[in-house]
Design a protein around this motif. Structure first.
Motif, short mmCIF file in Angstrom:
data_model
loop_
_atom_site.label_atom_id
_atom_site.label_comp_id
_atom_site.label_asym_id
_atom_site.label_seq_id
_atom_site.Cartn_x
_atom_site.Cartn_y
_atom_site.Cartn_z
N UNK A 39 8.97 -0.59 -13.48
CA UNK A 39 7.80 0.26 -13.24
C UNK A 39 6.68 -0.55 -12.59
N UNK A 40 6.47 -1.73 -13.12
CA UNK A 40 5.39 -2.59 -12.62
C UNK A 40 5.57 -2.91 -11.14
N UNK A 41 6.78 -3.28 -10.75
CA UNK A 41 7.05 -3.62 -9.35
C UNK A 41 6.83 -2.41 -8.44
N UNK A 42 7.27 -1.26 -8.88
CA UNK A 42 7.12 -0.05 -8.07
C UNK A 42 5.65 0.31 -7.86
N UNK A 43 4.87 0.23 -8.91
CA UNK A 43 3.43 0.53 -8.78
C UNK A 43 2.75 -0.50 -7.88
N UNK A 44 3.06 -1.77 -8.08
CA UNK A 44 2.46 -2.81 -7.23
C UNK A 44 2.89 -2.66 -5.77
N UNK A 45 4.13 -2.29 -5.56
CA UNK A 45 4.63 -2.05 -4.21
C UNK A 45 3.81 -0.96 -3.52
N UNK A 46 3.61 0.16 -4.22
CA UNK A 46 2.84 1.27 -3.64
C UNK A 46 1.42 0.82 -3.33
N UNK A 47 0.79 0.14 -4.28
CA UNK A 47 -0.59 -0.30 -4.07
C UNK A 47 -0.69 -1.31 -2.93
N UNK A 48 0.26 -2.24 -2.85
CA UNK A 48 0.25 -3.23 -1.77
C UNK A 48 0.39 -2.56 -0.41
N UNK A 49 1.33 -1.62 -0.31
CA UNK A 49 1.52 -0.90 0.96
C UNK A 49 0.29 -0.08 1.31
N UNK A 50 -0.24 0.62 0.33
CA UNK A 50 -1.42 1.45 0.56
C UNK A 50 -2.58 0.60 1.07
N UNK A 51 -2.82 -0.51 0.41
CA UNK A 51 -3.94 -1.38 0.82
C UNK A 51 -3.73 -1.93 2.22
N UNK A 121 -2.28 10.68 -9.90
CA UNK A 121 -1.30 10.21 -10.89
C UNK A 121 -0.86 8.78 -10.62
N UNK A 122 -0.69 8.42 -9.36
CA UNK A 122 -0.32 7.04 -9.02
C UNK A 122 -1.44 6.09 -9.41
N UNK A 123 -2.67 6.46 -9.13
CA UNK A 123 -3.80 5.60 -9.49
C UNK A 123 -3.95 5.52 -11.00
N UNK A 124 -3.64 6.59 -11.70
CA UNK A 124 -3.64 6.59 -13.17
C UNK A 124 -2.60 5.61 -13.67
N UNK A 125 -1.38 5.65 -13.13
CA UNK A 125 -0.32 4.72 -13.53
C UNK A 125 -0.72 3.27 -13.20
N UNK A 126 -1.36 3.07 -12.06
CA UNK A 126 -1.79 1.73 -11.68
C UNK A 126 -2.83 1.20 -12.65
N UNK A 127 -3.71 2.07 -13.10
CA UNK A 127 -4.75 1.67 -14.05
C UNK A 127 -4.13 1.29 -15.39
N UNK A 128 -3.10 2.02 -15.82
CA UNK A 128 -2.40 1.70 -17.05
C UNK A 128 -1.75 0.33 -16.93
N UNK A 129 -1.12 0.07 -15.79
CA UNK A 129 -0.43 -1.22 -15.57
C UNK A 129 -1.42 -2.38 -15.52
#
Length: 131
Positions: A39-51, A121-129
């Motif tokens: 889960x952690x890698x997937x969320x970080x992947x999305x955030x890295x790509x988005x940024x 929801x993605x940002x919510x998950x990122x905040x949890x992580x």
């Protein structure tokens, strides 16, 4: 007709989290992440790509610093593998909300807010992580 789950209910949160994580493919950058299916890698992947792809100064100014709106716009450009046809969005939403049918008005609301909802929801998950 059964009422749809509220988007802040525990069951809905579990359903949307599973949907989001199941639709994130980290395989193209698996060298960067030790465990690309976590889960952690997937969320970080999305955030890295988005940024790197969309969170830049121009968009911060254009959207008045609203990162959620910026992400919704990025997602609507099909940056990730989420459902994008209205029919598919409604079918997925029925599963997420655990119902067989929606009212026409509710379906329209879902279609109008799909990308914004996923971004939130993605940002919510990122905040949890992050915590």
């Amino acid at each position: 007709m059964r009422k749809p789950l509220r988007t802040n209910s525990k069951r809905y949160k579990v359903n949307i989290k599973k949907y989001i994580l199941d639709n994130i493919d980290v395989s193209d950058s698996n060298r960067k992440y030790k465990n690309p299916n976590s889960e952690n890698a997937k969320i970080h992947y999305v955030l890295d790509r988005f940024k790197s792809e969309y969170l830049h100064e121009y968009n911060l100014i254009r959207y008045k610093g609203n990162v959620s709106k910026i992400m919704a716009e990025w997602l609507s450009g099909l940056a990730l593998n989420f459902d994008y046809y209205y029919y598919d969005i409604i079918q997925v939403s029925k599963k997420l909300h655990e119902v067989d049918e929606f009212t026409e008005k509710y379906e329209e609301r879902i279609k109008e807010n799909w990308w914004q909802h996923l971004a939130n929801e993605i940002l919510y998950l990122a905040d949890i992580k992050a915590n």
